[in-house]
Scaffold this active site. Structure first.
Site, short mmCIF file in Angstrom:
data_model
loop_
_atom_site.label_atom_id
_atom_site.label_comp_id
_atom_site.label_asym_id
_atom_site.label_seq_id
_atom_site.Cartn_x
_atom_site.Cartn_y
_atom_site.Cartn_z
N LYS A 155 0.94 -1.26 0.00
CA LYS A 155 -0.15 -0.08 -0.03
C LYS A 155 1.05 1.25 -0.21
O LYS A 155 2.02 1.09 -0.12
CB LYS A 155 -0.81 -0.06 1.06
C1 LIG Z 1 -5.59 -3.85 0.78
C2 LIG Z 1 -7.16 -3.81 0.89
C3 LIG Z 1 -7.87 -3.78 2.20
C4 LIG Z 1 -7.39 -4.72 3.30
O1 LIG Z 1 -6.37 -4.28 3.88
P1 LIG Z 1 -5.45 -5.14 4.53
O2 LIG Z 1 -4.46 -4.23 5.59
O3 LIG Z 1 -4.64 -6.18 3.79
O4 LIG Z 1 -6.32 -6.12 5.49
C5 LIG Z 1 -9.29 -3.51 2.20
N1 LIG Z 1 -9.68 -2.90 1.26
C6 LIG Z 1 -9.08 -2.64 -0.01
C7 LIG Z 1 -9.71 -1.87 -1.10
C8 LIG Z 1 -7.80 -3.02 -0.14
O5 LIG Z 1 -6.96 -2.94 -1.46
#
Ligand SMILES: *Cc1c(COP(=O)(O)O)cnc(C)c1O
Length: 395
Positions: A196
Site C-alpha cells: 500500500k
Molecule cells: C488492501 C485492501 C484492504 C485490506 O487491507 P489489509 O491491510 O490487507 O487487511 C481493504 N480494502 C481494499 C480496497 C484493499 O485494497
C-alpha cells in the site's frame, strides 16, 4: 527501443528512519502495543485532521471494528461496490450482515451519488455504505465546493440515515477538494499492507470523529478488555486488574510495526508526489494509444493518492487482457489486475445469486483492466520502457 529491463509491479521503499525507529523499539524492550503505536496514532490523526485514530493489525481489522462499533449486526444490509478487494465485503459477513453489491462508474471505478441513490430506492432498509476510494481517488463525497451536502454521497447518507464507512485502503494521503480523506465519513479505514501507499508490513488505522465509536473500537481491538495492557503496566494502582465487557478481537498493532509506520508517515507526501510523477508520465505518453482507456481523474491530480494506475483495454484492442499481461511479462514488466469484481467470486456469486449483466460497467472494466507499475523508485527511463512496450504490444 531500449534493451530489456526487469520492472516488478511493486517495489517497497523503506530507506527513511525505519531502521532507526525499529532499533529504538527493540532497545526499549517493549515490542507489543505501546509508546510507538500511540505516537503513530497521534501523528496520523494530526495529519488527517481527524479527532481519533485507532491503530490495528490490518485494514481488514479496521473495517471490521468500524462496522462492529457502528452496530452492524445479523440481518443488516450494507451497500458495497463490486469493484473492490474481498475485505470490503467479508467483514460484513463476519457480523452476520449481508452485502448488497453495486456497480461502479466506468472511468473512475468509483461508486457515484447516482448509483447510490438508485440502490437506496431498491433497498430502502439498508443500514450503511462501505465506500471504496479505488486507486486513491476520492469518490464524490460532496456536491459543489466544500459545503454543498445535497448532491454528494455524504448528503445522500445523511438524508437516508445511512452510516458511511470509508474503505481508504488506497487513499493515504488523498484529499477531496483539498480536505484529507479520513475527515468525512463516520469512520475511515486505512491499510498499511506491504504494497500500500505507506506500510507497516501488516497494519491498519481506523479514524473517526466520534468518541463512542473510537472507544468501542479500542476495546474491541484488544479482547474486549476495558483497559489497554499498556495502561495496566504504566498507571499507578492495581496493575493486574481489568474487566472484559465483550468477546473482542486480537487486532492491536505491535510497536515494531508502528515504528515502520512512523518513518513511512514522515515521507508520505514525498512518496505520493513521486507516484503522481509516474501517473503524469503515463497520461502524457499513452494518451494517443487508442486501444486503451486511461483512468479518469475527476478532481485535481494532487488530491489523488495514486496507489493504482489502471488502464482498460477497450473494444479497439486486438489483444485480450490476459494475453497483454503475458506479453508485458515477456518484456520483463510486472502488472496486476484491479479487480476481478466480487460478483464474480464463487462465494458471493453463489450465496447472493449474482449475475454479471447486473454490473455492466464493472464487467467492462474487468474485461480489459490492467494495473501498471506506479511507485516512487520507478525511474523515467523505466516509465519510457513501459510505455514503449505497451505501444509495441498493442500496435
Ligand atoms: C488492501 C485492501 C484492504 C485490506 O487491507 P489489509 O491491510 O490487507 O487487511 C481493504 N480494502 C481494499 C480496497 C484493499 O485494497
Amino acid at each position: 527501443m531500449n534493451t530489456k529491463l526487469k520492472i516488478p509491479y511493486c517495489r517497497i521503499r523503506c530507506d527513511g528512519n525505519e531502521l532507526r525507529y525499529i532499533q529504538e523499539t527493540l532497545e526499549s524492550g517493549w515490542l507489543t502495543t505501546g509508546a510507538k503505536c500511540f505516537e503513530f496514532e497521534k501523528k496520523f490523526s494530526q495529519k488527517i485532521g481527524g479527532k481519533f485514530a485507532c491503530a490495528v493489525s490490518s485494514g481488514t481489522a479496521a473495517l471490521h471494528l468500524a462496522c462492529e462499533a457502528i452496530g452492524i449486526g445479523p440481518g443488516d444490509k450494507i451497500f458495497v461496490p463490486t469493484m473492490t478487494f474481498t475485505s470490503s465485503a467479508e467483514i460484513i459477513r463476519y457480523l452476520g450482515a449481508d452485502p448488497i453489491f453495486l456497480d461502479v462508474e466506468y472511468g473512475t471505478c468509483l461508486l457515484t451519488p447516482g448509483i447510490l441513490e438508485e440502490a437506496i430506492r431498491k433497498h430502502p432498509g439498508a443500514k450503511a455504505v462501505i465506500l471504496v476510494h479505488v486507486g486513491g481517488q476520492a469518490a464524490q463525497l460532496l456536491g459543489e465546493g466544500l459545503t454543498d451536502n445535497n448532491q454528494g454521497i455524504i448528503g445522500i447518507c445523511q438524508r437516508n440515515a445511512l452510516k458511511l464507512i470509508e474503505d481508504a485502503a488506497h487513499a493515504f494521503p488523498a484529499r477531496f477538494r483539498g480536505r484529507m480523506i479520513g475527515s468525512f465519513g463516520d469512520a475511515t479505514c486505512f491499510s498499511f499492507y506491504a504494497n500500500k501507499t505507506i506500510t507497516t508490513g501488516e497494519g491498519g488505522m481506523l479514524v473517526t470523529d466520534e468518541r463512542a465509536l473510537f472507544e468501542r473500537a479500542k476495546v474491541m481491538r484488544l479482547h474486549g478488555i476495558s483497559r489497554d495492557i499498556w495502561d495496566r503496566y504504566t498507571s499507578a494502582g492495581s496493575s493486574w486488574e481489568y474487566d472484559v465487557i465483550a468477546p473482542g478481537y486480537k487486532y492491536n498493532m505491535p510497536d515494531v510495526a508502528a515504528a515502520i509506520g512512523l518513518a513511512q508517515l514522515e515521507r508520505a507526501d514525498l512518496l505520493r508526489q513521486e507516484r503522481e510523477r509516474c501517473a503524469r508520465f503515463y497520461f502524457k505518453n499513452l494518451k494517443e494509444v487508442d486501444s486503451i482507456d486511461l483512468p479518469s481523474v475527476r478532481e485535481s491530480m494532487a488530491d489523488h493518492a495514486w496507489h493504482l494506475y489502471s488502464i482498460v483495454l477497450n473494444e479497439r484492442s486486438r489483444l485480450a487482457r490476459n494475453r497483454f499481461v503475458e506479453l508485458m511479462a515477456e518484456k520483463g514488466i510486472g502488472t496486476s489486475v484491479h479487480y476481478k469484481p466480487l460478483h464474480r467470486m464463487t462465494y458471493y456469486r453463489e450465496r447472493y445469486g449474482l449475475r454479471p449483466e447486473d454490473f455492466p460497467n464493472a464487467e467492462r472494466i474487468w474485461r480489459g483492466c490492467v494495473s501498471l507499475p506506479i511507485y516512487p523508485t520507478l525511474g523515467n527511463g523505466e516509465l519510457e520502457y513501459i510505455c514503449d512496450s505497451i505501444r509495441e504490444i498493442l500496435a
